[in-house]
Design a protein around this motif. Structure first.
Motif, PDB file in Angstrom:
ATOM      1  N   LYS A 102       0.972  -1.272   0.290  1.00 59.99           N
ATOM      2  CA  LYS A 102       0.492  -0.067  -0.035  1.00 59.99           C
ATOM      3  C   LYS A 102       0.593   1.286   0.102  1.00 59.99           C
ATOM      4  O   LYS A 102       0.351   1.770  -1.358  1.00 59.99           O
ATOM      5  CB  LYS A 102      -1.186  -0.298   0.999  1.00 59.99           C
ATOM      6  N   LEU A 103       2.040   1.184   0.429  1.00 54.76           N
ATOM      7  CA  LEU A 103       3.056   2.484   0.951  1.00 54.76           C
ATOM      8  C   LEU A 103       4.217   2.011  -0.513  1.00 54.76           C
ATOM      9  O   LEU A 103       4.497   2.994  -0.895  1.00 54.76           O
ATOM     10  CB  LEU A 103       3.556   2.118   1.989  1.00 54.76           C
ATOM     11  N   LYS A 104       3.641   1.442  -1.912  1.00 52.82           N
ATOM     12  CA  LYS A 104       3.998   1.596  -2.710  1.00 52.82           C
ATOM     13  C   LYS A 104       5.909   1.365  -2.213  1.00 52.82           C
ATOM     14  O   LYS A 104       6.887   1.799  -3.295  1.00 52.82           O
ATOM     15  CB  LYS A 104       4.092   2.575  -3.514  1.00 52.82           C
ATOM     16  N   ALA A 105       5.916   0.332  -1.662  1.00 52.14           N
ATOM     17  CA  ALA A 105       7.819   0.018  -1.398  1.00 52.14           C
ATOM     18  C   ALA A 105       7.972  -1.209  -2.740  1.00 52.14           C
ATOM     19  O   ALA A 105       7.299  -1.657  -2.858  1.00 52.14           O
ATOM     20  CB  ALA A 105       8.031  -0.725   0.014  1.00 52.14           C
ATOM     21  N   GLU A 106       9.361  -0.910  -3.230  1.00 52.15           N
ATOM     22  CA  GLU A 106       9.692  -0.965  -3.887  1.00 52.15           C
ATOM     23  C   GLU A 106      10.548  -3.576  -3.672  1.00 52.15           C
ATOM     24  O   GLU A 106      10.542  -4.330  -4.357  1.00 52.15           O
ATOM     25  CB  GLU A 106      11.209  -0.804  -4.966  1.00 52.15           C
ATOM     26  N   PHE A 107      10.955  -3.061  -1.701  1.00 52.86           N
ATOM     27  CA  PHE A 107      11.342  -4.989  -1.890  1.00 52.86           C
ATOM     28  C   PHE A 107      11.126  -5.007  -0.457  1.00 52.86           C
ATOM     29  O   PHE A 107      10.311  -3.628   0.475  1.00 52.86           O
ATOM     30  CB  PHE A 107      12.616  -4.227  -1.464  1.00 52.86           C
ATOM     31  N   VAL A 108      10.288  -6.045   0.169  1.00 46.49           N
ATOM     32  CA  VAL A 108      10.301  -6.544   1.196  1.00 46.49           C
ATOM     33  C   VAL A 108      11.081  -7.443   2.191  1.00 46.49           C
ATOM     34  O   VAL A 108      11.731  -7.610   1.619  1.00 46.49           O
ATOM     35  CB  VAL A 108       9.548  -7.492   1.294  1.00 46.49           C
ATOM     36  N   PRO A 109      11.199  -6.595   3.311  1.00 48.56           N
ATOM     37  CA  PRO A 109      12.782  -6.813   4.418  1.00 48.56           C
ATOM     38  C   PRO A 109      12.452  -8.679   4.580  1.00 48.56           C
ATOM     39  O   PRO A 109      11.147  -9.236   4.763  1.00 48.56           O
ATOM     40  CB  PRO A 109      12.888  -5.980   5.401  1.00 48.56           C
ATOM     41  N   ALA A 110      13.322  -9.330   4.502  1.00 48.51           N
ATOM     42  CA  ALA A 110      12.861 -10.716   4.391  1.00 48.51           C
ATOM     43  C   ALA A 110      13.236 -11.440   5.050  1.00 48.51           C
ATOM     44  O   ALA A 110      14.983 -11.344   5.020  1.00 48.51           O
ATOM     45  CB  ALA A 110      11.371 -11.630   3.562  1.00 48.51           C
ATOM     46  N   ILE A 111      13.239 -12.395   6.296  1.00 53.17           N
ATOM     47  CA  ILE A 111      14.432 -13.461   6.596  1.00 53.17           C
ATOM     48  C   ILE A 111      13.811 -15.134   5.538  1.00 53.17           C
ATOM     49  O   ILE A 111      12.096 -15.075   5.900  1.00 53.17           O
ATOM     50  CB  ILE A 111      14.097 -14.174   7.675  1.00 53.17           C
ATOM     51  N   LEU A 112      15.451 -15.083   5.322  1.00 49.15           N
ATOM     52  CA  LEU A 112      14.268 -15.862   3.800  1.00 49.15           C
ATOM     53  C   LEU A 112      14.700 -17.709   4.385  1.00 49.15           C
ATOM     54  O   LEU A 112      15.921 -18.161   4.755  1.00 49.15           O
ATOM     55  CB  LEU A 112      15.060 -15.707   2.333  1.00 49.15           C
ATOM     56  N   ILE A 113      14.142 -18.917   4.197  1.00 52.01           N
ATOM     57  CA  ILE A 113      14.050 -19.966   4.978  1.00 52.01           C
ATOM     58  C   ILE A 113      14.727 -21.410   3.809  1.00 52.01           C
ATOM     59  O   ILE A 113      13.710 -20.570   2.974  1.00 52.01           O
ATOM     60  CB  ILE A 113      13.346 -20.016   5.738  1.00 52.01           C
ATOM     61  N   PRO A 114      15.433 -21.392   3.587  1.00 50.61           N
ATOM     62  CA  PRO A 114      16.036 -22.295   2.687  1.00 50.61           C
ATOM     63  C   PRO A 114      14.646 -23.609   2.612  1.00 50.61           C
ATOM     64  O   PRO A 114      14.361 -23.912   1.639  1.00 50.61           O
ATOM     65  CB  PRO A 114      16.834 -22.777   3.214  1.00 50.61           C
ATOM     66  N   GLU A 115      14.143 -24.099   3.708  1.00 50.93           N
ATOM     67  CA  GLU A 115      13.635 -25.172   3.528  1.00 50.93           C
ATOM     68  C   GLU A 115      11.738 -24.899   2.596  1.00 50.93           C
ATOM     69  O   GLU A 115      11.586 -23.928   4.124  1.00 50.93           O
ATOM     70  CB  GLU A 115      13.922 -25.970   4.656  1.00 50.93           C
ATOM     71  N   ALA A 116      11.409 -25.125   2.188  1.00 45.08           N
ATOM     72  CA  ALA A 116      10.094 -24.390   2.164  1.00 45.08           C
ATOM     73  C   ALA A 116       9.147 -25.064   2.663  1.00 45.08           C
ATOM     74  O   ALA A 116       7.902 -25.162   2.683  1.00 45.08           O
ATOM     75  CB  ALA A 116       9.906 -24.434   0.116  1.00 45.08           C
TER      76      ALA A 116
END
Length: 303
Positions: free
Chosen positions: A109-123
């Motif tokens: 909604k705030l038109k951010a281009e990126f999302v800070p994320a903790i990305l977990i390898p195990e789907a």
């Protein structure tokens, strides 16, 4: 990959983690750090993911417009985003968040281009939604719908697994049965039936595609009891008895589980007896004061 932070320093991390980092960069994101989380020492990535490629898992509960708006307003007011989402990647170019649906929506909604994320390898973590998702407390309907969505997804993707294999993710067996009922009718009185279901609905043995059929049969029995309950409630309302606890009152008076017993009847026996008892319930013997008095000792459960 471009330079990034690492913890522990100099420790080699699995090839799968490196490959995932390269995927993030290829997808237009940026890996900021690779680290071992402090509980199980699992490798995770802290990164910025392209907003357009991040979406809730297919099993996610529905977005709460009220909560999403409140969160958006707060982030906008402080002019800062400080709470990364959790994400997994089922395939290149796609990132699912099992914990962060409302935060992702706020950034969108705030038109951010990126999302800070903790990305977990195990789907597989995507199937642990209920355990991970503390962003907004689930109510009974949300939990049940989320569980049945997971269940159906697993029945297709892992048809040889069983309910017991995912007992942690499903949390409780009655959420599965209620999920089927809520899918059909979002206004179903799940809170009224939950106390009975909690006692007699157990995890089923067998493969998920097969047990799903049994679950549908169980949902049918609950639906039959609910139809009988609707008739009894309508009869009470016709007599001028209109109280928010009326459904719970009728179920409490007709439940075959009210007396303490060493062994509980089976699911089918319970609901067959319950439906018969509801159909034989006499509204003429009930006074408004009876329901009002009973409600003081047991508040109705939320749906």
């Amino acid at each position: 990959m471009k330079p990034f932070g690492q913890h522990p320093d100099g420790k080699a991390f699995p090839k799968a983690v490196s490959a995932l980092g390269e995927q993030v960069e290829a997808d237009g994101g940026r890996v900021l750090a690779v680290y071992q989380e402090p509980v199980g020492d699992h490798w995770q990535l802290f990164c910025l993911l392209p907003m357009k490629q991040v979406e809730p898992t297919p099993y996610q509960r529905d977005l709460s417009p009220t909560h999403a708006k409140r969160l958006t307003d707060v982030v906008k007011k402080i002019d800062r985003f400080v709470d990364p989402i959790v994400a997994v990647s089922p395939r290149p170019g796609v990132y699912w968040t099992p914990n962060g649906h409302h935060r992702r929506s706020a950034l969108d909604k705030l038109k951010a281009e990126f999302v800070p994320a903790i990305l977990i390898p195990e789907a597989d973590v995507a199937f642990q939604i209920l355990a991970l998702n503390t962003e907004k407390a689930h109510n009974l309907k949300e939990k049940s719908l989320e569980v049945i969505r997971m269940y159906k997804g697993l029945a297709e993707e892992r048809p040889k697994t069983s309910e017991e294999d995912f007992a942690f993710q499903f949390e409780a067996p009655h959420f599965i049965t209620l999920g089927l009922l809520y899918e059909e009718n979002r206004r179903f009185a799940g809170g009224a039936f939950a106390p009975i279901l909690k006692r007699v609905d157990k995890f089923l043995k067998g493969k998920l595609p097969d047990t799903l059929l049994t679950r549908q049969e169980r949902a049918g029995k609950v639906r039959e009891a609910d139809a009988a309950l609707a008739v009894a409630v309508a009869a009470l309302k016709k007599r001028g008895i209109n109280h928010p606890y009326v459904k719970n009152f009728v179920l409490a008076r007709t439940s075959p589980l009210t007396r303490a017993r060493k062994t509980l009847p089976s699911f089918d026996q319970t609901f067959d007896k319950l439906t018969a008892a509801i159909r034989g319930f006499d509204p003429a013997k009930v006074r408004y004061e009876d329901i009002q008095r009973a409600s003081v000792f047991a508040a109705p459960a939320g749906d």
